[in-house]
Design a protein around this motif. Structure first.
Motif, PDB file in Angstrom:
ATOM      1  N   LEU A  50      64.151  64.231  17.349  1.00  0.00           N
ATOM      2  CA  LEU A  50      63.254  64.947  16.441  1.00  0.00           C
ATOM      3  C   LEU A  50      64.097  65.632  15.372  1.00  0.00           C
ATOM      4  O   LEU A  50      65.050  66.336  15.682  1.00  0.00           O
ATOM      5  N   ARG A  51      63.724  65.419  14.114  1.00  0.00           N
ATOM      6  CA  ARG A  51      64.512  65.905  12.986  1.00  0.00           C
ATOM      7  C   ARG A  51      64.299  67.397  12.712  1.00  0.00           C
ATOM      8  O   ARG A  51      65.178  68.062  12.180  1.00  0.00           O
ATOM      9  N   PHE A  52      63.154  67.928  13.069  1.00  0.00           N
ATOM     10  CA  PHE A  52      62.806  69.311  12.697  1.00  0.00           C
ATOM     11  C   PHE A  52      62.436  70.153  13.918  1.00  0.00           C
ATOM     12  O   PHE A  52      62.201  69.623  15.002  1.00  0.00           O
ATOM     13  N   ASP A  53      62.344  71.461  13.712  1.00  0.00           N
ATOM     14  CA  ASP A  53      61.969  72.386  14.781  1.00  0.00           C
ATOM     15  C   ASP A  53      60.531  72.180  15.238  1.00  0.00           C
ATOM     16  O   ASP A  53      60.177  72.551  16.357  1.00  0.00           O
ATOM     17  N   GLU A  54      59.694  71.627  14.362  1.00  0.00           N
ATOM     18  CA  GLU A  54      58.293  71.387  14.697  1.00  0.00           C
ATOM     19  C   GLU A  54      57.897  70.004  14.195  1.00  0.00           C
ATOM     20  O   GLU A  54      57.997  69.720  12.999  1.00  0.00           O
ATOM     21  N   VAL A  55      57.463  69.148  15.117  1.00  0.00           N
ATOM     22  CA  VAL A  55      57.088  67.766  14.795  1.00  0.00           C
ATOM     23  C   VAL A  55      55.756  67.454  15.467  1.00  0.00           C
ATOM     24  O   VAL A  55      55.588  67.709  16.665  1.00  0.00           O
ATOM     25  N   ASN A  56      54.830  66.895  14.704  1.00  0.00           N
ATOM     26  CA  ASN A  56      53.517  66.532  15.236  1.00  0.00           C
ATOM     27  C   ASN A  56      53.514  65.114  15.791  1.00  0.00           C
ATOM     28  O   ASN A  56      54.002  64.195  15.148  1.00  0.00           O
ATOM     29  N   MET A  57      52.923  64.967  16.975  1.00  0.00           N
ATOM     30  CA  MET A  57      52.677  63.644  17.535  1.00  0.00           C
ATOM     31  C   MET A  57      51.176  63.410  17.417  1.00  0.00           C
ATOM     32  O   MET A  57      50.391  64.266  17.827  1.00  0.00           O
ATOM     33  N   ARG A  58      50.812  62.271  16.850  1.00  0.00           N
ATOM     34  CA  ARG A  58      49.394  61.974  16.616  1.00  0.00           C
ATOM     35  C   ARG A  58      48.886  60.866  17.528  1.00  0.00           C
ATOM     36  O   ARG A  58      49.657  60.104  18.083  1.00  0.00           O
ATOM     37  N   LYS A  59      47.571  60.771  17.596  1.00  0.00           N
ATOM     38  CA  LYS A  59      46.923  59.762  18.437  1.00  0.00           C
ATOM     39  C   LYS A  59      47.015  58.368  17.814  1.00  0.00           C
ATOM     40  O   LYS A  59      46.848  57.376  18.511  1.00  0.00           O
ATOM     41  N   GLY A  60      47.270  58.293  16.523  1.00  0.00           N
ATOM     42  CA  GLY A  60      47.374  57.004  15.834  1.00  0.00           C
ATOM     43  C   GLY A  60      48.358  57.094  14.685  1.00  0.00           C
ATOM     44  O   GLY A  60      48.826  58.181  14.335  1.00  0.00           O
ATOM     45  N   PRO A  61      48.652  55.944  14.057  1.00  0.00           N
ATOM     46  CA  PRO A  61      49.693  55.885  13.026  1.00  0.00           C
ATOM     47  C   PRO A  61      49.239  56.238  11.611  1.00  0.00           C
ATOM     48  O   PRO A  61      49.351  55.428  10.688  1.00  0.00           O
TER      49      PRO A  61
END
Length: 173
Positions: A50-61
């Protein structure tokens, strides 16, 4: 008449030189563009962090899909298992999968301490080597290299060797 021919010849040479420069520039641009495209088309699976302190993972692309999880661990390793137009389907150390924008990932390799109890961090790649310190499960560091069933990791500027079975982020993908 001779002066005019000489000037025509010089003008033609300048034009040819300009065309050569343009051709070389275009060739270089195509080479760089192809390299960037191939860098995005790495064979899966592969490791990233992970590049940043906060990264979002989403249900789709895409940004249109809801956020499933927010990671707050810069440097945490993930395994990229699928590619899709600027998005990466990743798996985290707990086995959860979701989509992260490729711009949020770094090709830098990372390692997370896993397993039960503390992991011994040693001064050499050997079970008989001196223990430098112990790391709790969940501690994240940079993966430097692996050999002889041990991996060298750097955790906040301190490096040492840990059993490869005690980290997630290395080994066969």
């Amino acid at each position: 008449m001779k002066l005019r021919n000489k000037l025509g010849y010089l003008d033609a040479m300048k034009a040819l030189r300009s065309l050569a420069i343009i051709a070389a520039t275009l060739t270089l641009w195509v080479m760089v563009s192809n390299t960037a495209v191939h860098a995005q088309d790495r064979e899966v699976p592969y490791w990233a962090t992970l590049r940043f302190d906060e990264v979002n993972m989403r249900k789709g692309p895409s940004q249109d899909f809801p956020i499933d999880w927010v990671y707050k661990r810069k440097g945490m390793p993930v395994q990229v298992v699928r590619l899709r137009e600027g998005w990466r389907l990743v798996q985290d150390p707990d086995g959860a999968q979701g989509w992260i924008a490729s711009s949020q990932l770094s090709p830098k390799l990372g390692a997370m301490i896993v397993g039960d109890g503390v992991a011994n961090i040693r001064d050499q790649a050997s079970g008989a080597a001196t223990v430098l310190w112990k790391a709790q499960p969940g501690v994240v560091g940079e993966l430097l290299r692996c050999r002889d069933s041990f991996c060298e990791i750097d955790i906040e500027g301190k490096s040492g060797w840990v059993l490869a079975t005690r980290i997630w982020g290395a080994g066969e993908t």
